[in-house]
Design an enzyme around this catalytic site. Structure first.
Site, PDB file in Angstrom:
ATOM      1  CG  ASP A  33     -43.068  10.553  40.261  1.00  0.00           C
ATOM      2  OD1 ASP A  33     -42.171   9.823  39.806  1.00  0.00           O
ATOM      3  OD2 ASP A  33     -43.847  10.192  41.173  1.00  0.00           O
ATOM      4  CG  LEU A  34     -45.189   6.771  35.288  1.00  0.00           C
ATOM      5  CD1 LEU A  34     -46.185   7.387  34.329  1.00  0.00           C
ATOM      6  CD2 LEU A  34     -44.294   5.778  34.535  1.00  0.00           C
ATOM      7  CG  ASP A  35     -44.355   4.364  39.144  1.00  0.00           C
ATOM      8  OD1 ASP A  35     -45.188   3.745  38.471  1.00  0.00           O
ATOM      9  OD2 ASP A  35     -43.126   4.267  38.966  1.00  0.00           O
ATOM     10  CB  THR A  45     -47.588   1.697  39.335  1.00  0.00           C
ATOM     11  OG1 THR A  45     -46.894   2.852  39.790  1.00  0.00           O
ATOM     12  CG2 THR A  45     -47.922   1.830  37.868  1.00  0.00           C
ATOM     13  CE  LYS A  66     -47.283   6.950  48.042  1.00  0.00           C
ATOM     14  NZ  LYS A  66     -47.946   8.139  48.607  1.00  0.00           N
ATOM     15  CB  SER A 111     -40.416   8.099  35.989  1.00  0.00           C
ATOM     16  OG  SER A 111     -40.601   6.845  36.591  1.00  0.00           O
ATOM     17  CB  ALA A 112     -37.241   6.358  40.233  1.00  0.00           C
ATOM     18  CG  ASN A 153     -40.854  -1.739  34.597  1.00  0.00           C
ATOM     19  OD1 ASN A 153     -40.388  -2.526  33.778  1.00  0.00           O
ATOM     20  ND2 ASN A 153     -40.761  -1.926  35.907  1.00  0.00           N
ATOM     21  CE  LYS A 168     -37.955  11.157  40.699  1.00  0.00           C
ATOM     22  NZ  LYS A 168     -39.378  10.856  40.432  1.00  0.00           N
ATOM     23  CD  GLU A 210     -41.670  13.075  42.725  1.00  0.00           C
ATOM     24  OE1 GLU A 210     -42.372  12.384  43.488  1.00  0.00           O
ATOM     25  OE2 GLU A 210     -40.824  12.587  41.967  1.00  0.00           O
ATOM     26  CG  ASP A 211     -46.207   9.981  44.370  1.00  0.00           C
ATOM     27  OD1 ASP A 211     -45.220  10.097  43.617  1.00  0.00           O
ATOM     28  OD2 ASP A 211     -46.538   8.909  44.888  1.00  0.00           O
TER      29      ASP A 211
HETATM   30  C1  BG6 Z   1     -40.739   4.712  41.334  1.00  0.00           C
HETATM   31  C2  BG6 Z   1     -41.727   4.055  42.270  1.00  0.00           C
HETATM   32  O1  BG6 Z   1     -41.396   5.586  40.473  1.00  0.00           O
HETATM   33  O2  BG6 Z   1     -40.068   3.717  40.563  1.00  0.00           O
HETATM   34  C3  BG6 Z   1     -40.999   3.042  43.143  1.00  0.00           C
HETATM   35  O3  BG6 Z   1     -42.346   5.034  43.079  1.00  0.00           O
HETATM   36  C4  BG6 Z   1     -40.275   2.032  42.264  1.00  0.00           C
HETATM   37  O4  BG6 Z   1     -41.913   2.406  44.002  1.00  0.00           O
HETATM   38  C5  BG6 Z   1     -39.319   2.772  41.322  1.00  0.00           C
HETATM   39  O5  BG6 Z   1     -39.539   1.120  43.067  1.00  0.00           O
HETATM   40  C6  BG6 Z   1     -38.577   1.831  40.369  1.00  0.00           C
HETATM   41  O6  BG6 Z   1     -39.507   1.210  39.536  1.00  0.00           O
HETATM   42  P1  BG6 Z   1     -39.190   0.052  38.523  1.00  0.00           P
HETATM   43  O7  BG6 Z   1     -40.396   0.051  37.634  1.00  0.00           O
HETATM   44  O8  BG6 Z   1     -37.938   0.422  37.780  1.00  0.00           O
HETATM   45  O9  BG6 Z   1     -39.013  -1.198  39.312  1.00  0.00           O
HETATM   46 MG    MG Z   2     -44.018   8.756  42.572  1.00  0.00          MG
END
Ligand code: BG6
Ligand code: MG
Length: 213
Positions: free
Chosen positions: A8-10, A16, A44, A113-114, A117, A144, A168-169
């Site tokens: 996972d990224l964030d 972030t 999250k 990652s979701a 960005n 997810k 994953e966090d």
């Molecule tokens: C997840 C974050 O990785 O991405 C969420 O944990 C975030 O908090 C989601 O809302 C979507 O991110 P983005 O960058 O597409 O707005």
């Molecule tokens: Mg995460």
């Protein structure tokens, strides 16, 4: 046997959440209510539009779809201003060393990652080249705890779920990994991530031997 690690990224590679918080809070304030750090915890791992829905629920605000899309866009523009200032210094402790260990062991690395960005963030952190496969919010239709994002990563690498470990966090992310029949390491607190096969506070000191579960 481990053939691949899917990250996972964030919250796993980089924090972030603090930038999401600033951007969501500023939107909430514009709409006439406050948004706290505790409220931010609920976002999250959740998609951008679902995050907005949670925020609007907190502020007791009801809006039509078109307005919601405009607000999500506005929040993202604000968020990106912070993201575009990020540097490799913000990679969480131990992550890069762990990637290097995986590379030296011949283990493939994927992103699951979701975030829409994700590519921008990896570029800012100068980490793009470490990834053998990247699956982000622009490639999936199910959030997810649906396993889609991780299954796509495994498929791109050519491995079965049983050969992959997910990092994953977020609780929904741990569930997504398990739903995909993958093993999972939780990064954070055991109270939240208890369903994972192993929970560690971070990557510092994490060894391959610990992944033998
Ligand atoms: C997840 C974050 O990785 O991405 C969420 O944990 C975030 O908090 C989601 O809302 C979507 O991110 P983005 O960058 O597409 O707005
Ligand atoms: Mg995460």
């Amino acid at each position: 046997k481990i053939s691949a690690c899917i990250f996972d990224l964030d919250g796993v590679v980089v924090d972030t959440a603090k930038y999401h918080y600033i951007a969501w809070r500023s939107l909430a304030n514009e709409l006439g209510f406050d948004f706290t750090k505790e409220d931010n915890e609920r976002l999250k791992g959740v998609s951008r539009m679902t995050s907005l829905d949670i925020l609007l629920e907190i502020g007791n605000v009801e809006l039509d779809e078109k307005t919601k899309l405009q607000l999500a866009e506005k929040k993202n523009k604000n968020y990106l201003e912070y993201i575009l200032k990020m540097t490799p210094d913000e990679i969480l402790p131990g992550v890069k060393d762990f990637f290097k260990v995986l590379k030296s062991e011949g283990i493939k690395i994927a992103l699951g990652s979701a975030s829409k960005n994700a590519m921008t963030i990896l570029k800012q952190l100068q980490l793009t080249d470490y990834f053998d496969a990247i699956v982000d919010g622009t490639h999936v239709s199910k959030a997810k705890p649906d396993p889609e994002v991780f299954l796509k990563g495994a498929e791109l690498l050519g491995f079965s779920p049983a050969e992959c470990i997910v990092f994953e966090d977020a609780e929904a992310g741990v569930e997504a990994a398990l739903n995909g029949k993958m093993r999972c390491v939780g990064i954070g607190s055991p109270e939240v991530l208890g369903k994972a096969n192993l929970v560690v506070p971070g990557f510092v000191g994490l060894t391959m031997a610990q992944l033998d579960f």
